[in-house]
Design an enzyme around this catalytic site. Sequence first.
Site, PDB file in Angstrom:
ATOM      1  N   ARG A  19      32.662  40.456 -23.754  1.00  0.00           N
ATOM      2  CA  ARG A  19      32.175  39.899 -22.748  1.00  0.00           C
ATOM      3  C   ARG A  19      33.223  39.313 -22.152  1.00  0.00           C
ATOM      4  NH1 ARG A  19      27.021  36.900 -22.996  1.00  0.00           N
ATOM      5  NH2 ARG A  19      27.576  35.991 -20.777  1.00  0.00           N
ATOM      6  N   GLN A  37      24.547  28.960 -13.772  1.00  0.00           N
ATOM      7  CA  GLN A  37      24.362  29.569 -14.824  1.00  0.00           C
ATOM      8  C   GLN A  37      25.021  30.593 -15.683  1.00  0.00           C
ATOM      9  OE1 GLN A  37      20.098  30.672 -14.221  1.00  0.00           O
ATOM     10  NE2 GLN A  37      20.560  31.262 -12.198  1.00  0.00           N
ATOM     11  N   HIS A  51      24.725  26.962 -18.641  1.00  0.00           N
ATOM     12  CA  HIS A  51      24.764  27.333 -20.229  1.00  0.00           C
ATOM     13  C   HIS A  51      26.076  27.124 -20.661  1.00  0.00           C
ATOM     14  CE1 HIS A  51      20.724  29.314 -18.329  1.00  0.00           C
ATOM     15  NE2 HIS A  51      20.523  27.896 -18.307  1.00  0.00           N
ATOM     16  N   CYS A 105      35.912  27.803 -38.843  1.00  0.00           N
ATOM     17  CA  CYS A 105      36.496  26.090 -38.585  1.00  0.00           C
ATOM     18  C   CYS A 105      36.793  25.540 -38.842  1.00  0.00           C
ATOM     19  CB  CYS A 105      35.277  25.348 -38.534  1.00  0.00           C
ATOM     20  SG  CYS A 105      35.547  23.792 -38.158  1.00  0.00           S
ATOM     21  N   SER A 159      17.938  35.590 -10.917  1.00  0.00           N
ATOM     22  CA  SER A 159      16.486  36.935 -10.319  1.00  0.00           C
ATOM     23  C   SER A 159      15.748  35.434 -11.014  1.00  0.00           C
ATOM     24  CB  SER A 159      16.448  37.405 -11.590  1.00  0.00           C
ATOM     25  OG  SER A 159      16.842  37.185 -13.015  1.00  0.00           O
ATOM     26  N   ASN A 212      20.066  37.141  -2.478  1.00  0.00           N
ATOM     27  CA  ASN A 212      19.444  37.831  -3.696  1.00  0.00           C
ATOM     28  C   ASN A 212      20.091  39.005  -2.676  1.00  0.00           C
ATOM     29  OD1 ASN A 212      19.133  38.636  -6.000  1.00  0.00           O
ATOM     30  ND2 ASN A 212      17.525  36.945  -6.360  1.00  0.00           N
TER      31      ASN A 212
HETATM   32  C1  BV8 Z   1      14.727  25.419 -22.938  1.00  0.00           C
HETATM   33  C2  BV8 Z   1      23.993  31.997 -21.585  1.00  0.00           C
HETATM   34  C3  BV8 Z   1      14.177  24.399 -24.408  1.00  0.00           C
HETATM   35  C4  BV8 Z   1      23.993  32.518 -22.672  1.00  0.00           C
HETATM   36  C5  BV8 Z   1      21.753  32.171 -21.014  1.00  0.00           C
HETATM   37  C6  BV8 Z   1      10.128  31.314 -26.161  1.00  0.00           C
HETATM   38  C7  BV8 Z   1      10.687  31.044 -26.766  1.00  0.00           C
HETATM   39  C8  BV8 Z   1      11.905  29.710 -26.015  1.00  0.00           C
HETATM   40  C9  BV8 Z   1      12.183  29.908 -25.254  1.00  0.00           C
HETATM   41  C10 BV8 Z   1      11.596  30.651 -24.243  1.00  0.00           C
HETATM   42  C11 BV8 Z   1      10.407  30.485 -24.783  1.00  0.00           C
HETATM   43  N1  BV8 Z   1      10.009  31.167 -23.878  1.00  0.00           N
HETATM   44  C12 BV8 Z   1      10.765  30.833 -22.431  1.00  0.00           C
HETATM   45  C13 BV8 Z   1      11.466  29.286 -23.300  1.00  0.00           C
HETATM   46  C14 BV8 Z   1      12.219  29.208 -21.843  1.00  0.00           C
HETATM   47  C15 BV8 Z   1      13.779  29.713 -22.310  1.00  0.00           C
HETATM   48  C16 BV8 Z   1      13.176  31.319 -21.065  1.00  0.00           C
HETATM   49  O1  BV8 Z   1      13.324  30.834 -20.114  1.00  0.00           O
HETATM   50  N2  BV8 Z   1      13.050  32.810 -21.828  1.00  0.00           N
HETATM   51  C17 BV8 Z   1      12.883  33.587 -20.487  1.00  0.00           C
HETATM   52  C18 BV8 Z   1      13.771  35.096 -21.239  1.00  0.00           C
HETATM   53  C19 BV8 Z   1      11.707  33.520 -20.085  1.00  0.00           C
HETATM   54  N3  BV8 Z   1      14.718  29.250 -21.748  1.00  0.00           N
HETATM   55  C20 BV8 Z   1      15.827  29.350 -22.947  1.00  0.00           C
HETATM   56  O2  BV8 Z   1      15.402  29.622 -23.861  1.00  0.00           O
HETATM   57  C21 BV8 Z   1      16.808  27.865 -22.434  1.00  0.00           C
HETATM   58  N4  BV8 Z   1      16.500  26.364 -23.397  1.00  0.00           N
HETATM   59  O3  BV8 Z   1      14.444  25.834 -22.955  1.00  0.00           O
HETATM   60  O4  BV8 Z   1      15.488  24.616 -24.256  1.00  0.00           O
HETATM   61  C22 BV8 Z   1      13.166  25.112 -25.119  1.00  0.00           C
HETATM   62  C23 BV8 Z   1      13.357  24.989 -27.260  1.00  0.00           C
HETATM   63  C24 BV8 Z   1      12.892  25.666 -27.081  1.00  0.00           C
HETATM   64  C25 BV8 Z   1      12.082  26.956 -27.413  1.00  0.00           C
HETATM   65  C26 BV8 Z   1      11.386  26.060 -25.795  1.00  0.00           C
HETATM   66  C27 BV8 Z   1      11.746  25.398 -24.824  1.00  0.00           C
HETATM   67  C28 BV8 Z   1      18.336  28.525 -22.575  1.00  0.00           C
HETATM   68  C29 BV8 Z   1      18.087  29.657 -21.296  1.00  0.00           C
HETATM   69  C30 BV8 Z   1      19.726  29.631 -21.423  1.00  0.00           C
HETATM   70  C31 BV8 Z   1      19.719  30.998 -22.015  1.00  0.00           C
HETATM   71  N5  BV8 Z   1      20.711  31.516 -21.936  1.00  0.00           N
HETATM   72  N6  BV8 Z   1      22.521  32.364 -20.859  1.00  0.00           N
HETATM   73  C32 BV8 Z   1      24.934  34.099 -22.578  1.00  0.00           C
HETATM   74  O5  BV8 Z   1      25.161  34.036 -21.446  1.00  0.00           O
HETATM   75  O6  BV8 Z   1      25.570  34.503 -23.427  1.00  0.00           O
HETATM   76  S1  BV8 Z   1      20.473  32.404 -20.329  1.00  0.00           S
HETATM   77  C33 BV8 Z   1      21.363  34.503 -19.232  1.00  0.00           C
HETATM   78  O7  BV8 Z   1      20.399  35.115 -18.656  1.00  0.00           O
HETATM   79  C34 BV8 Z   1      22.516  33.962 -17.931  1.00  0.00           C
HETATM   80  O8  BV8 Z   1      22.856  32.166 -18.128  1.00  0.00           O
HETATM   81  C35 BV8 Z   1      21.366  33.040 -16.761  1.00  0.00           C
HETATM   82  O9  BV8 Z   1      20.707  32.489 -17.016  1.00  0.00           O
HETATM   83  C36 BV8 Z   1      20.441  34.563 -17.071  1.00  0.00           C
HETATM   84  C37 BV8 Z   1      19.793  35.291 -16.241  1.00  0.00           C
HETATM   85  O10 BV8 Z   1      19.753  34.866 -15.251  1.00  0.00           O
HETATM   86  P1  BV8 Z   1      20.716  35.762 -13.617  1.00  0.00           P
HETATM   87  O11 BV8 Z   1      21.854  34.926 -13.946  1.00  0.00           O
HETATM   88  O12 BV8 Z   1      19.022  35.640 -12.692  1.00  0.00           O
HETATM   89  O13 BV8 Z   1      20.734  36.515 -13.962  1.00  0.00           O
HETATM   90  P2  BV8 Z   1      19.826  38.452 -14.050  1.00  0.00           P
HETATM   91  O14 BV8 Z   1      20.671  39.499 -14.094  1.00  0.00           O
HETATM   92  O15 BV8 Z   1      19.002  38.034 -14.616  1.00  0.00           O
HETATM   93  O16 BV8 Z   1      20.002  38.658 -11.886  1.00  0.00           O
HETATM   94  C38 BV8 Z   1      20.752  38.180 -11.006  1.00  0.00           C
HETATM   95  C39 BV8 Z   1      20.380  38.844  -9.612  1.00  0.00           C
HETATM   96  O17 BV8 Z   1      21.623  39.011  -9.386  1.00  0.00           O
HETATM   97  C40 BV8 Z   1      19.487  39.612  -9.615  1.00  0.00           C
HETATM   98  O18 BV8 Z   1      18.413  39.233  -8.940  1.00  0.00           O
HETATM   99  C41 BV8 Z   1      20.015  40.582  -9.082  1.00  0.00           C
HETATM  100  O19 BV8 Z   1      19.420  41.492  -7.675  1.00  0.00           O
HETATM  101  C42 BV8 Z   1      20.936  39.823  -8.269  1.00  0.00           C
HETATM  102  N7  BV8 Z   1      22.263  40.270  -7.928  1.00  0.00           N
HETATM  103  C43 BV8 Z   1      22.675  41.382  -8.071  1.00  0.00           C
HETATM  104  N8  BV8 Z   1      24.372  41.493  -7.467  1.00  0.00           N
HETATM  105  C44 BV8 Z   1      24.179  40.763  -6.452  1.00  0.00           C
HETATM  106  C45 BV8 Z   1      22.975  39.815  -6.193  1.00  0.00           C
HETATM  107  N9  BV8 Z   1      22.892  38.648  -5.561  1.00  0.00           N
HETATM  108  C46 BV8 Z   1      23.439  38.861  -5.348  1.00  0.00           C
HETATM  109  N10 BV8 Z   1      24.649  39.336  -4.499  1.00  0.00           N
HETATM  110  C47 BV8 Z   1      25.046  40.386  -5.504  1.00  0.00           C
HETATM  111  N11 BV8 Z   1      26.189  41.371  -5.561  1.00  0.00           N
END
Ligand code: BV8
Length: 246
Positions: free
Chosen positions: A70, A101, A119, A148, A190, A214
């Site tokens: 990536r 993000q 993130h 490291c 999303s 979006n």
């Molecule tokens: C946290 C870095 C407290 C890494 C990322 C169960 C256990 C543990 C945690 C959880 C759980 N249930 C829920 C959680 C919380 C969890 C979470 O939210 N899970 C989700 C899957 C349900 N969150 C976490 O774990 C966060 N930490 O909560 O800590 C905690 C701790 C322990 C236990 C509980 C809570 C940490 C979240 C951060 C994760 N890291 N990225 C890497 O990149 O490798 S997240 C990663 O995915 C991205 O950074 C981004 O945030 C996310 C993707 O989202 P989007 O950016 O929206 O991208 P996506 O592809 O989804 O959508 C793209 C959109 O763009 C679409 O809608 C599309 O239509 C649109 N699009 C496409 N092209 C275009 C466009 N729009 C406009 N123009 C275009 N041309």
Amino acid sequence: MEIESRLVEVLQHARHVAVLTGAGVSAESGIPTFRDAQTGLWAQFSPEELASPGAFRRNPRLVWEWYAWRRELVTQATPNPGHLALAELERRVPRFTLITQNVDGLHQRAGSSAPIELHGNIGRVTCSEEGTVVDRWDTSDEELPPRCPRCGAYLRPDVVWFGEQLPEAALAAAWDAAQSCDLFLSVGTSGQVEPAATLPRVAMQAGATVAVINLDVTTAARPPLYTINAPSGVLLPTLLRAAWPV
Ligand code: BV8
């Protein structure tokens, strides 16, 4: 493309604009969005499987190589007109907060001065034990992930994995901006991942106008909520030109 004149007016008179971006903003730079980041070689894994401490513990080499792949994509990519429009918007409004993000660093390369990276950033590497950034490491031996130079623990990408806490200061700054802005733009996300996905609601509850830009936005909207189905690389420059004709 016709943008509601009311929204353009809100932008022209906004004191503080906050913007939340997701992977969709980098899609037109050729970077697969998170939901479709799994192409070819990586098709058999889901991001949640690879972007987690558990995955790194179980298979550090696989996770390191996924991020190296990536990072290569990101290095080849260039900011698109959507990134550039956000860098211009920062110069057009009295107060501007960019919350991203994305981990690709394209906002900085487009000229945004201080994006809040909720993130992390794939361009940075940290020690998996000490948490500190490591700029250089021994690339001579074949072992991956590299270790490291100080303590010998594996190096890892400086990104927030699922299940890991977001950087406290970044999250607090993003929350503050959502609560104090008068216009909040949610672009190319999303809204699946917490706590970032809550920010537009925080802004709405604090009385801001919120525009969701979006490709697959479906919610019915009426002011102070606007929804625009358009690619950010087209919509954002159009919005800037509507507010500030050159
Ligand atoms: C946290 C870095 C407290 C890494 C990322 C169960 C256990 C543990 C945690 C959880 C759980 N249930 C829920 C959680 C919380 C969890 C979470 O939210 N899970 C989700 C899957 C349900 N969150 C976490 O774990 C966060 N930490 O909560 O800590 C905690 C701790 C322990 C236990 C509980 C809570 C940490 C979240 C951060 C994760 N890291 N990225 C890497 O990149 O490798 S997240 C990663 O995915 C991205 O950074 C981004 O945030 C996310 C993707 O989202 P989007 O950016 O929206 O991208 P996506 O592809 O989804 O959508 C793209 C959109 O763009 C679409 O809608 C599309 O239509 C649109 N699009 C496409 N092209 C275009 C466009 N729009 C406009 N123009 C275009 N041309």
